[in-house]
Design a protein around this motif. Structure first.
Motif, short mmCIF file in Angstrom:
data_model
loop_
_atom_site.label_atom_id
_atom_site.label_comp_id
_atom_site.label_asym_id
_atom_site.label_seq_id
_atom_site.Cartn_x
_atom_site.Cartn_y
_atom_site.Cartn_z
N UNK A 1 0.83 -1.22 0.00
CA UNK A 1 0.00 0.00 0.00
C UNK A 1 0.86 1.26 0.00
N UNK A 2 2.07 1.15 0.57
CA UNK A 2 2.97 2.30 0.63
C UNK A 2 3.38 2.75 -0.77
N UNK A 3 3.59 1.77 -1.68
CA UNK A 3 3.97 2.10 -3.06
C UNK A 3 2.88 2.93 -3.73
N UNK B 1 0.66 4.79 -2.27
CA UNK B 1 0.65 6.12 -1.65
C UNK B 1 1.72 6.99 -2.30
N UNK C 1 2.96 6.69 -5.31
CA UNK C 1 2.56 7.04 -6.68
C UNK C 1 1.46 8.11 -6.68
N UNK C 2 0.84 8.32 -5.52
CA UNK C 2 -0.23 9.32 -5.43
C UNK C 2 -1.60 8.75 -5.73
N UNK C 3 -1.71 7.42 -5.77
CA UNK C 3 -3.00 6.81 -6.12
C UNK C 3 -3.85 6.47 -4.90
N UNK C 4 -3.31 6.74 -3.72
CA UNK C 4 -4.03 6.37 -2.51
C UNK C 4 -5.08 7.43 -2.16
N UNK C 5 -6.04 7.61 -3.04
CA UNK C 5 -7.09 8.60 -2.81
C UNK C 5 -8.22 7.97 -2.00
N UNK C 6 -9.13 8.78 -1.52
CA UNK C 6 -10.25 8.26 -0.72
C UNK C 6 -11.00 7.18 -1.49
N UNK D 1 -8.52 3.98 -1.63
CA UNK D 1 -7.77 3.60 -0.42
C UNK D 1 -8.17 2.21 0.09
#
Lengths: 225, 248
Positions: free
Chosen positions: A180-182, A184, A186-191, A194
């Protein structure tokens, strides 16, 4: 410095390299685990040996293997460089620090877990990669290397099985944070995504190491022959 | 209430500091943590000792001046609270309380519990504002903005720049702070003109200041007194990657 060099040397760019190589390794592990899982067919390793022979002789796969080693090296070297830089960012340590109140131990221990995986990897490469590429395997009836017999011999030794279990358990904790850190980074960890990323990361981090752990155990106890 | 305090005393940025023990008694449970520190300092002055230096200003939880690492937590054990909004009733009677400054290479100790957080000011000066001429203030309704984006921008703008994120992060990373400031303006129409240069310049300044990199432990979000979400860090990463690779 040009824009690309600037990006790669920035704190975010360096993390981006970590994430990108990490996800490449995640994809590699799916292939590695999938092929190795053929031993569970329990046909004396016939299907597994054929798959291993293909992977070891196909020119495209062998070229990708070079990329894989470059990726692993980048991931390792960058990780240690970041760890040193991050340690310098706090020269005076706290006398009392309740880190468990705000974060998970494995998310703070990626360098340690990564180092355990690296030690395991060295042993693992010596056991199988070096033997199949350089020192030679026993041959199957059709002239290919018999990696299956090599596995049976290696996993007949108790302490080796324990080392492999420590390796895959470290891998599981490393992936539980790393996957999951990767995303985040890349900036894909949006609401919106997530939940999906977290769930996929947990499933992956448990399933793949579990399958890997079953291999030496099944061979040691001769559940498969 | 009675407490044993272990407070970090350090004469200046060059000296070595150490924890010094003090006892304090008859503390009103409804005192704020800073008021308890005031009482201690009054006593120290009367006894002819050097009072403990600590930062504070509004004491209403909005200025971002108070800091302190209390019992191993930035701003102490209460969630969503600054040190000034932490009350002595949140502690057990007779408890030992360890108080340290926010520690980071980028936040050098000035004295005791007071640290220099001007690194944050320099990051803001690198791009955390709207630099293009916008003319007179116009009717707010003349600028169309979707409610969802307005809400997210407002949530990001709630960052008071206290530095708890840096203090709590094992790497002393300032990513939560920078991400809040970048998000706040990236989500609003007024921030669009300088969207790319802003994120590139602010991240460059952040790296120059000597903050560590983000390893996504999310300790920052857990300790932030304003509840700034790490989804802002994802946005910062996105903005930075897009701005770096943009062909414009």
């Amino acid at each position: 410095m040009n824009w690309f060099g600037k990006f790669l040397t920035s704190s975010i760019g360096r993390k981006f390299v970590m994430g990108l190589t990490g996800i490449a390794l995640v994809l590699f592990l799916i292939v590695h685990c999938g092929i190795n899982a053929l031993i569970f067919v329990n046909d004396g390793g016939v299907l597994f040996n054929e798959a291993a022979h293909f992977m070891g002789t196909n020119i495209i796969i062998r070229t990708m293997e070079i990329g894989l080693f470059v990726g692993i090296l980048l991931h390792i070297v960058q990780a240690y460089m970041l760890a040193v830089a991050n340690s310098k960012a706090r020269p005076g340590k706290y006398q009392v620090n309740s880190a468990n109140a705000n974060s998970r131990w494995y998310s703070r221990s990626m360098t340690l877990l990564g180092t355990l995986i690296l030690l395991f990897l060295i042993i693992h490469l010596k056991h199988f990669w070096v033997v199949s590429r350089f020192t030679g395997l026993e041959e199957t009836s059709y002239g290919a290397g018999n990696l299956y017999i090599e596995m049976q011999e290696v996993f007949a030794i108790g302490w080796v099985v324990i080392v492999y279990l420590i390796g895959v358990i470290s891998l599981a904790w490393h992936l539980l944070h790393g996957f999951q850190s990767a995303f985040q980074t890349f900036g894909w960890n949006t609401l919106k995504y997530r939940g999906l990323i977290k769930c996929a990361g947990k499933v992956y981090a448990i399933l793949i190491p579990l399958l890997f752990a079953l291999m030496p155990v099944a061979m040691y106890f001769e559940w498969i022959k | 209430m009675n407490f044993k305090l272990r407070i970090w005393r350090q004469a200046d940025s060059k000296s070595n500091g150490k924890l010094v023990e003090y006892s304090i008694s008859d503390v009103n449970p409804d005192m704020s943590f800073l008021e308890m520190m005031d009482v201690l300092n009054d006593r120290l002055v009367k006894e002819g000792q050097e009072p403990v230096a600590f930062d504070h200003d509004c004491r209403e939880g909005i200025c971002g001046m108070c800091s302190m690492y209390i019992n191993g937590r930035a701003h102490g054990p209460m969630k969503l609270s600054t040190t000034c909004q932490l009350y002595m009733r949140n502690f057990e009677d007779g408890e030992t309380i360890t108080i340290e400054p926010f520690r980071s290479a980028a936040f050098p100790v000035i004295k005791d519990l007071s640290v220099d957080r001007t690194a944050f000011d320099r990051i803001i000066a690198a791009g955390g504002y709207v630099g293009v001429s916008t003319g007179q203030a116009q009717d707010a309704n003349a600028i169309p903005i979707e409610k969802h984006h307005a809400d997210m921008a407002m949530d990001a703008a709630a960052c008071i720049g206290c530095g708890a994120c840096v203090a709590a992060c094992k790497n002393s990373s300032a990513m939560l702070f920078v991400s809040a400031k970048v998000s706040h303006l990236a989500l609003l129409p007024q921030g669009q003109a300088e969207r790319k240069t802003r994120v590139l310049n602010m991240v460059e300044q952040m790296d120059e200041e000597g903050f560590g990199s983000c390893t996504n432990t999310y300790a920052c979000e857990a300790e932030c007194p304003k509840g700034i979400s790490v989804t802002n860090i994802a946005r910062l990463n996105r903005e930075y990657i897009k701005a770096s690779f943009s062909g414009d």
